[in-house]
Motif scaffolding. Structure first.
Motif, PDB file in Angstrom:
ATOM      1  N   GLY A  35      40.152  28.733  36.750  1.00  0.00           N
ATOM      2  CA  GLY A  35      39.389  29.513  37.707  1.00  0.00           C
ATOM      3  C   GLY A  35      39.848  30.946  37.863  1.00  0.00           C
ATOM      4  N   TYR A  36      40.912  31.328  37.167  1.00  0.00           N
ATOM      5  CA  TYR A  36      41.413  32.697  37.253  1.00  0.00           C
ATOM      6  C   TYR A  36      41.013  33.473  36.010  1.00  0.00           C
ATOM      7  CZ  TYR A  36      44.358  31.300  41.134  1.00  0.00           C
ATOM      8  OH  TYR A  36      44.808  30.839  42.334  1.00  0.00           O
ATOM      9  N   ARG A  37      40.763  34.742  36.199  1.00  0.00           N
ATOM     10  CA  ARG A  37      40.469  35.622  35.083  1.00  0.00           C
ATOM     11  C   ARG A  37      41.504  36.736  35.075  1.00  0.00           C
ATOM     12  NH1 ARG A  37      35.936  33.297  34.600  1.00  0.00           N
ATOM     13  NH2 ARG A  37      33.818  33.813  34.592  1.00  0.00           N
ATOM     14  N   VAL A  38      41.878  37.135  33.893  1.00  0.00           N
ATOM     15  CA  VAL A  38      42.824  38.234  33.752  1.00  0.00           C
ATOM     16  C   VAL A  38      42.116  39.357  33.014  1.00  0.00           C
ATOM     17  CG1 VAL A  38      45.017  38.975  32.762  1.00  0.00           C
ATOM     18  CG2 VAL A  38      44.782  36.665  33.680  1.00  0.00           C
ATOM     19  N   LEU A  39      42.063  40.508  33.653  1.00  0.00           N
ATOM     20  CA  LEU A  39      41.456  41.687  33.041  1.00  0.00           C
ATOM     21  C   LEU A  39      42.560  42.686  32.746  1.00  0.00           C
ATOM     22  CD1 LEU A  39      38.442  42.159  35.480  1.00  0.00           C
ATOM     23  CD2 LEU A  39      38.452  40.974  33.295  1.00  0.00           C
ATOM     24  N   VAL A  40      42.554  43.190  31.529  1.00  0.00           N
ATOM     25  CA  VAL A  40      43.559  44.160  31.134  1.00  0.00           C
ATOM     26  C   VAL A  40      42.850  45.435  30.741  1.00  0.00           C
ATOM     27  CG1 VAL A  40      45.433  44.653  29.527  1.00  0.00           C
ATOM     28  CG2 VAL A  40      45.059  42.317  30.317  1.00  0.00           C
ATOM     29  N   SER A  41      43.299  46.534  31.303  1.00  0.00           N
ATOM     30  CA  SER A  41      42.696  47.825  30.985  1.00  0.00           C
ATOM     31  C   SER A  41      43.771  48.899  31.035  1.00  0.00           C
ATOM     32  CB  SER A  41      41.590  48.168  31.993  1.00  0.00           C
ATOM     33  OG  SER A  41      41.114  49.475  31.774  1.00  0.00           O
ATOM     34  N   ASN A  42      43.710  49.807  30.088  1.00  0.00           N
ATOM     35  CA  ASN A  42      44.650  50.923  30.114  1.00  0.00           C
ATOM     36  C   ASN A  42      44.010  52.147  30.765  1.00  0.00           C
ATOM     37  OD1 ASN A  42      42.847  51.458  28.116  1.00  0.00           O
ATOM     38  ND2 ASN A  42      44.355  52.122  26.618  1.00  0.00           N
ATOM     39  N   GLU A  43      42.758  52.012  31.198  1.00  0.00           N
ATOM     40  CA  GLU A  43      42.052  53.135  31.821  1.00  0.00           C
ATOM     41  C   GLU A  43      41.761  52.933  33.301  1.00  0.00           C
ATOM     42  OE1 GLU A  43      38.606  54.308  29.645  1.00  0.00           O
ATOM     43  OE2 GLU A  43      39.626  54.160  27.726  1.00  0.00           O
ATOM     44  N   ILE A  44      41.541  51.688  33.734  1.00  0.00           N
ATOM     45  CA  ILE A  44      41.156  51.402  35.114  1.00  0.00           C
ATOM     46  C   ILE A  44      42.297  50.663  35.797  1.00  0.00           C
ATOM     47  CG2 ILE A  44      39.473  50.283  36.610  1.00  0.00           C
ATOM     48  CD1 ILE A  44      37.491  50.395  34.247  1.00  0.00           C
ATOM     49  N   SER A  45      42.847  51.255  36.862  1.00  0.00           N
ATOM     50  CA  SER A  45      43.964  50.612  37.548  1.00  0.00           C
ATOM     51  C   SER A  45      43.525  49.833  38.787  1.00  0.00           C
ATOM     52  CB  SER A  45      45.009  51.656  37.945  1.00  0.00           C
ATOM     53  OG  SER A  45      44.429  52.620  38.791  1.00  0.00           O
ATOM     54  N   ASP A  46      42.349  50.153  39.335  1.00  0.00           N
ATOM     55  CA  ASP A  46      41.846  49.448  40.510  1.00  0.00           C
ATOM     56  C   ASP A  46      41.167  48.144  40.071  1.00  0.00           C
ATOM     57  OD1 ASP A  46      41.030  48.895  43.134  1.00  0.00           O
ATOM     58  OD2 ASP A  46      39.115  49.920  42.831  1.00  0.00           O
TER      59      ASP A  46
END
Length: 80
Positions: A35-46
């Motif tokens: 049920g958890y999602r992990v989003l990784v981004s080097n541009e968006i910190s929020d």
């Protein structure tokens, strides 16, 4: 998943029916991130902005999929 969390109980008596035990540690491991999602981004910190960007991406992907399906149907009918 069920096969992965059950363990066959050892029995010394041959007349005892086969029984299984639930390994709670394995259940916890399997359900840990359910049920958890992990989003990784080097541009968006929020986190909220990242989630919105992710949702927008899927809207675009779904639109392209629909468009490709429509074009493929058109292409097949034109070639007849």
């Amino acid at each position: 998943m069920f096969e992965e969390v059950f363990e066959k109980a050892e029995s010394t008596d041959e007349d005892t029916p086969v029984s299984y035990i639930i390994n709670n540690k394995k259940v916890d491991e399997k359900l840990r991130y359910k049920g958890y999602r992990v989003l990784v981004s080097n541009e968006i910190s929020d986190a909220r902005k990242a989630w919105c960007a992710y949702q927008e991406r899927w809207k675009v992907e779904a639109t392209f999929k629909t468009l490709k399906g429509a074009l493929a149907t058109e292409s097949r009918t034109m070639n007849l």
